[in-house]
Design a protein around this motif. Structure first.
Motif, PDB file in Angstrom:
ATOM      1  N   LYS A  15      33.155  49.554  32.242  1.00 40.23           N
ATOM      2  CA  LYS A  15      33.139  48.734  33.455  1.00 40.23           C
ATOM      3  C   LYS A  15      32.148  47.584  33.330  1.00 40.23           C
ATOM      4  CE  LYS A  15      30.051  52.124  35.653  1.00 40.23           C
ATOM      5  NZ  LYS A  15      29.892  53.070  36.783  1.00 40.23           N
ATOM      6  N   SER A  35      29.101  39.721  26.522  1.00 39.21           N
ATOM      7  CA  SER A  35      30.098  40.771  26.784  1.00 39.21           C
ATOM      8  C   SER A  35      30.309  41.636  25.556  1.00 39.21           C
ATOM      9  CB  SER A  35      31.432  40.136  27.199  1.00 39.21           C
ATOM     10  OG  SER A  35      31.278  39.295  28.311  1.00 39.21           O
ATOM     11  N   LEU A  50      33.721  44.936  31.009  1.00 40.45           N
ATOM     12  CA  LEU A  50      34.804  44.221  31.671  1.00 40.45           C
ATOM     13  C   LEU A  50      34.260  43.251  32.726  1.00 40.45           C
ATOM     14  CD1 LEU A  50      37.440  47.083  32.051  1.00 40.45           C
ATOM     15  CD2 LEU A  50      37.496  45.143  30.464  1.00 40.45           C
ATOM     16  N   ILE A  51      33.201  43.647  33.418  1.00 40.36           N
ATOM     17  CA  ILE A  51      32.590  42.740  34.392  1.00 40.36           C
ATOM     18  C   ILE A  51      32.034  41.512  33.683  1.00 40.36           C
ATOM     19  CG2 ILE A  51      30.629  42.458  35.973  1.00 40.36           C
ATOM     20  CD1 ILE A  51      31.060  45.383  36.805  1.00 40.36           C
ATOM     21  N   VAL A  71      33.039  40.251  30.831  1.00 41.01           N
ATOM     22  CA  VAL A  71      34.171  39.437  30.372  1.00 41.01           C
ATOM     23  C   VAL A  71      34.746  38.629  31.531  1.00 41.01           C
ATOM     24  CG1 VAL A  71      36.548  39.526  29.528  1.00 41.01           C
ATOM     25  CG2 VAL A  71      34.786  40.917  28.430  1.00 41.01           C
ATOM     26  N   ALA A  72      34.898  39.263  32.685  1.00 37.81           N
ATOM     27  CA  ALA A  72      35.464  38.579  33.850  1.00 37.81           C
ATOM     28  C   ALA A  72      34.598  37.396  34.277  1.00 37.81           C
ATOM     29  CB  ALA A  72      35.624  39.567  35.004  1.00 37.81           C
ATOM     30  N   VAL A  73      33.290  37.589  34.278  1.00 36.65           N
ATOM     31  CA  VAL A  73      32.388  36.502  34.671  1.00 36.65           C
ATOM     32  C   VAL A  73      32.463  35.356  33.674  1.00 36.65           C
ATOM     33  CG1 VAL A  73      29.968  35.874  35.018  1.00 36.65           C
ATOM     34  CG2 VAL A  73      30.827  38.032  35.920  1.00 36.65           C
ATOM     35  N   SER A  74      32.510  35.693  32.378  1.00 41.66           N
ATOM     36  CA  SER A  74      32.589  34.638  31.356  1.00 41.66           C
ATOM     37  C   SER A  74      33.898  33.869  31.460  1.00 41.66           C
ATOM     38  CB  SER A  74      32.437  35.241  29.959  1.00 41.66           C
ATOM     39  OG  SER A  74      33.493  36.137  29.663  1.00 41.66           O
ATOM     40  N   LEU A  75      34.999  34.539  31.811  1.00 37.38           N
ATOM     41  CA  LEU A  75      36.286  33.855  31.962  1.00 37.38           C
ATOM     42  C   LEU A  75      36.280  32.919  33.170  1.00 37.38           C
ATOM     43  CD1 LEU A  75      38.834  36.696  31.091  1.00 37.38           C
ATOM     44  CD2 LEU A  75      38.222  34.695  29.711  1.00 37.38           C
ATOM     45  N   VAL A  76      35.546  33.288  34.205  1.00 31.12           N
ATOM     46  CA  VAL A  76      35.430  32.391  35.364  1.00 31.12           C
ATOM     47  C   VAL A  76      34.818  31.061  34.939  1.00 31.12           C
ATOM     48  CG1 VAL A  76      34.208  32.029  37.544  1.00 31.12           C
ATOM     49  CG2 VAL A  76      35.340  34.213  37.090  1.00 31.12           C
TER      50      VAL A  76
END
Length: 250
Positions: free
Chosen positions: A27, A56, A30-31, A33-38
């Protein structure tokens, strides 16, 4: 496959592969990764997004959970943690492992025993394993400070968790997970009454920490200060064996 019985007759295939990531850490990865994709996709801020993506990868690496080949000799006490042996000294076991806790099961006997301290950096595997097989008799969590886990007083002042294992022959062994400067959470996988095999995963400490092992009386260590050891594989001691060992610094 975890827990598969292997032999030394050529089974399996050679080749490197990325170790499994423990569910406790997925988790967080994944958090990240999600922030970096933003930042990379939505905001087009590569100067922030790419470093976060590298972070990440680091998060996933921290929670890696490789398989280990556990020595099966009855007398072998294996390392509960990856890392560097930073202290070996004679001391009393923690009071929480000695006193009557009302469970009906005795704690560790009073008296001087050898304590081996293993320091884990953020680059080490942080899954902790039990040094011996048996029944979990105590899991005692104690809140505390977050000083450097390399300090001797961290054993008595830092946030920590004691685990006491009793073998089928009645021998009891205790070890302690200790939080450090960066570590802020000790996560147990076991509870009193659980039966564990030697080298089984019993918990983790997030982001840098230390584990102390209290050898049974009359047992000397087979490792030295400055030695790098591997959880579930390195033999710390043989129960009931005494004797000074010497090594050559290289």
């Amino acid at each position: 496959m975890a827990g598969e019985i292997l032999d030394n007759k050529g089974r399996g295939e050679a080749g490197w592969h990325w170790p499994a990531i423990h569910p406790e850490g997925r988790k967080f990865g994944l958090i990240a990764v999600a922030v970096s994709l933003v930042f990379l996709v939505l905001l087009d801020w590569g100067i922030i997004g790419w470093p976060l993506m590298l972070l990440s990868v680091g998060v996933f690496a921290f929670f890696r959970d490789p398989e280990r080949v556990v020595p099966q000799g009855e007398s072998a006490i294996v390392a509960p943690a990856d890392g560097l042996v930073t202290q070996i000294e004679d001391t009393e076991p923690p009071l929480e492992m000695q006193i009557d806790d009302g469970s009906g099961y005795p704690g560790l006997p009073a008296g001087q025993v050898t304590r081996i301290s293993i320091f884990m950096t953020v680059f080490d595997v942080h899954i902790n394993r039990t040094p011996v097989g048996g029944t979990v008799r105590r899991v005692v969590y104690i809140p505390g400070k977050f000083m450097s886990a390399e300090l001797d007083k961290a054993s008595a002042e830092n946030e920590r968790q004691h685990i006491l294992i009793e073998r089928s022959d009645g021998l009891r062994l205790g070890f302690t997970q200790i939080a450090g400067l960066v570590a802020r959470r000790i996560v147990p996988f076991v509870k009193p009454g659980d039966i564990v095999a030697k080298g089984q995963r019993v918990g983790l400490i997030r982001f840098g920490s230390r584990v102390d092992v209290y050898l049974p009386a009359g047992t000397d260590p087979k490792v030295m200060i400055g030695q790098t050891i591997i959880a579930g594989e390195t033999v710390l001691a043989e129960i009931g064996e005494r004797g000074l060992i010497e090594g050559i610094s290289q």
